[in-house]
Design a protein around this motif. Sequence first.
Motif, mmCIF file in Angstrom:
data_model
loop_
_atom_site.group_PDB
_atom_site.id
_atom_site.type_symbol
_atom_site.label_atom_id
_atom_site.label_comp_id
_atom_site.label_asym_id
_atom_site.label_seq_id
_atom_site.Cartn_x
_atom_site.Cartn_y
_atom_site.Cartn_z
ATOM 1 N N ASN A 616 0.824 -1.212 0.000
ATOM 2 C CA ASN A 616 0.000 0.000 0.000
ATOM 3 C C ASN A 616 0.855 1.256 0.000
ATOM 4 O O ASN A 616 0.536 2.237 -0.682
ATOM 5 N N VAL A 617 1.946 1.225 0.765
ATOM 6 C CA VAL A 617 2.859 2.376 0.751
ATOM 7 C C VAL A 617 3.460 2.558 -0.643
ATOM 8 O O VAL A 617 3.565 3.681 -1.159
ATOM 9 N N GLN A 618 3.834 1.447 -1.273
ATOM 10 C CA GLN A 618 4.375 1.519 -2.629
ATOM 11 C C GLN A 618 3.345 2.054 -3.612
ATOM 12 O O GLN A 618 3.663 2.865 -4.478
ATOM 13 N N GLU A 619 2.086 1.591 -3.484
ATOM 14 C CA GLU A 619 1.048 2.042 -4.409
ATOM 15 C C GLU A 619 0.723 3.516 -4.221
ATOM 16 O O GLU A 619 0.234 4.164 -5.144
ATOM 17 N N ILE A 620 0.969 4.049 -3.028
ATOM 18 C CA ILE A 620 0.733 5.472 -2.804
ATOM 19 C C ILE A 620 1.896 6.308 -3.316
ATOM 20 O O ILE A 620 1.709 7.315 -4.015
ATOM 21 N N LEU A 621 3.115 5.888 -3.001
ATOM 22 C CA LEU A 621 4.286 6.719 -3.283
ATOM 23 C C LEU A 621 4.838 6.538 -4.693
ATOM 24 O O LEU A 621 5.145 7.528 -5.369
ATOM 25 N N ILE A 622 4.990 5.284 -5.146
ATOM 26 C CA ILE A 622 5.680 5.037 -6.412
ATOM 27 C C ILE A 622 4.990 5.702 -7.600
ATOM 28 O O ILE A 622 5.663 6.359 -8.409
#
Length: 876
Positions: A616-622
């Motif tokens: 989820n962090v990756q899907e928000i930031l990347i």
Amino acid sequence: MQRRKIKEDGNLIPDEQNANENHYGSLSTINSIEILQLNKQESLGHSVHSTPNFFSDGNTRIDFVLAWESDHQDLEEQTGEYETQTHKRGKSDDMHRMWRQSFLNKLQKAGLRMETHVAQNPKKLVYFVLLNAPWSVLCYYAEDLRLRVPLQAVPNQAVLNWSHRLLIKLGIPNILYDEVPDLPLDYYTCHFKANKLPWFLGSNHHETFFSSTQRHRILYEILATTAYGNPKEGHVGVERLLNEEVFTAAFPLHDGPFKMPSEKLPPNEMTQRQVLYHYWAQWKKWKKYQPLDHIRRYFGEKIALYFAWLGFYTGWLFPAAIVGTLVFVIGIFMMFDDIPAEEICNSGGKYQMCPLCKSCPYWNISTICPMFKAGRLFDHGGTVFFSIFMSLWAVTFLEYWKRMNATLTYRWDCSDFEDIEERPRPQFTAMAPMTTKNPITGEEEPYFPRQNRFRRIVAGSMVIVMMIAVVVMFLISIILYRAIIAVVVSRSGNFLVVASASRIASITGSVVNLIFILILSRIYLALAHFLTKWEMHRTQTMYEDAFTFKVFVFEFVNFYSSPIYIAFFKGRFVGYPGHYNKLLGIRNEDCGPGGCLIELAQELLVIMVGKQIINNVQEILIPKVKTWWHRRNLLSKKRWTKEDPEGLMNPLWERDYELLPYEGLFAEYLEMVLQFGFITIFVAACPLAPLFALLNNWVEIRLDAQKFVCEYRRPVVERAQGIGIWFNILEVITHLAVISNAFLIAFTCDFLPRLYYQYTRASNLQGYVDFTLAYAPKSFVLENNATCRYRAYREQSGRYSLVYWNLLAIRLGFIIVFEHVVFFIARLIDMMVPDIPETVAIKVKREQYLAKQALAENKALVEAIEPASMAQQQGP
């Protein structure tokens, strides 16, 4: 069959040929070519004021956009300085320019209208070719693609959500329902026929008769089938040109910006993209139903079916999460009233346990009182019930998804969808060593021998086996890590740390294992891409199925190997005092004080929840970082001012070009399918898993919605009848879950030994702790001058006792009964729940009847109108 030769094609750039327009239905009778090209000054200065989705004339709709990048030298070529700059060019650039010009010329011959724009910044030039298909071209390809068009509006549109229908009947307000504006109408439809045009609803409005997604499909079909060189060499289609970097992008446009210029904008003036953002993609809509019909209208059936499945799966997680939470709460109450737990906590020095390692001290079983009680949270009778419940839940979920899928495919006109003969992949056409005649089309096309492909698939399978061996090596290293850390911590001398030695080793081992899992996933994903390309699959569907199979097999082993080891192997091959089994000189792992089930629950939570948080962090930031970097490299910073911080004054095609390209749904499906495995295969160990999955999916839906609406270019619409191969994988996981839970309850839980003790010894479980402990062999006692106990069903000689064999028979019998009962009930559910709802079957038959009736009525009306119109024309 012919061996392919690399040669120059002298007929790459055809002559312009204009055709006279008589009627539609044939490419030989389409409109004359219209080419609207801006001059250099207008293009570079962006002085043309046009409606966002239209050409500069404000009337011609933009159906598709082609883009490519070049340096400023290309601009000099356009101003007559090409001769002085030619020596700086490579042959590949010249070939790309020739292919591009040939491709555009062929598109012009196909009847497409064009308009060119150029965006300039200090680094490069970005060329945009805006494409539009005139009415005659749309009609020809609509018939060729068998597009469905409306005959008659459906008067009463059915409500998709059963909960909403139920609450309406009960008269209870539904907080999940949201009144989304511009609800797409449902129509009775049939396949488009050019010679029956007047019979279709709205056929007199040429600009709106075909939906935007249908226009995109038609344009993409033209782009995908247009040759730019020698077709025998695979020089066909925009995908090959994108792969060769002749073009950098090909995409349909979004419907303007997703943010509204004013919060007071009336709903009926919002674009489709703004409706989706305001009523779907925003976080405050997390508790609302998804507007599936709006998603389908804007993104097409394939993406809409993904979100429909994800929402359906999330809704079904709700009862599973409630039951799992109740089972966990029951475990909390049982933890305080458990007789064996009280015996351990009150035993004092009664039970002296054997050392956990060669240099470790003896210890009293009373020291594990907290961990033993914690183990009762997951190891009790409710676990058996929840395992059966989740096994049946998984089967029922899939059966009702079949019904939902049938309802949606009928509603979205995909129930009779038949994909046309699929074209070869661009990479396949570029690398195939020979050609052969297609038995369907009769044309020469690239070919790769089946025997060679089979050899490559076998070689690729060996690579997969090697990677699985690497996973096993990492698992062994984690096992050794836990054993070494436990010994090191036990020798530290700190009483508080020594008491938690096994727990510290287990938790840190789980975290390290998660890191290894994520690293191996990244490596294998790239390796699977390479292997699947090397295997030379002809079509994109064959490529995706092979790639999906490879990745899922590896990810299954990668993510589930550690839980499988803890559930079924840890503590099974320890041996007994004086005769311990060893791995690489280190004593085999035994289960912790609370048993293996609590360790399995911990491992599942660390891997599943940790992976979800990281994803989820990756899907928000990347996506945001990629978009920022892409935008930074493309256009000048001067174009992003304080008055226009998001570049809304820039042309829409430039703003969409700065977005990320759509990369498919593989990663989203894989994440959810792995999660489905965690909550079904090992649910006996962690009843809270469905709750964590539910919370994650609420976030996942909005994250994916924001990506599609705000951060991705608009994808080309793809039709589908379901979720494809993923449904078969879910069925396999469901069957594995039944077997896995049966073995978990039989061999890992303490349920059957307690039940056996209650029926053979004491129903109140008094003395159960002593029943589960064996005495160390006499040789070990004499060697160490101390008597100790250890957990096992063994005689003092070290041989298995009669109780062990009785329990083994009971466990095997339980597995057989559990599997047969669950599979029998699952089969009954399958038989009782039809795949296609009766209402849908009736609607299909009624639509066929009404379609024939509507065609007959429209035909009679047309026949009645035509004589009257002819009489008026002949009048004075």
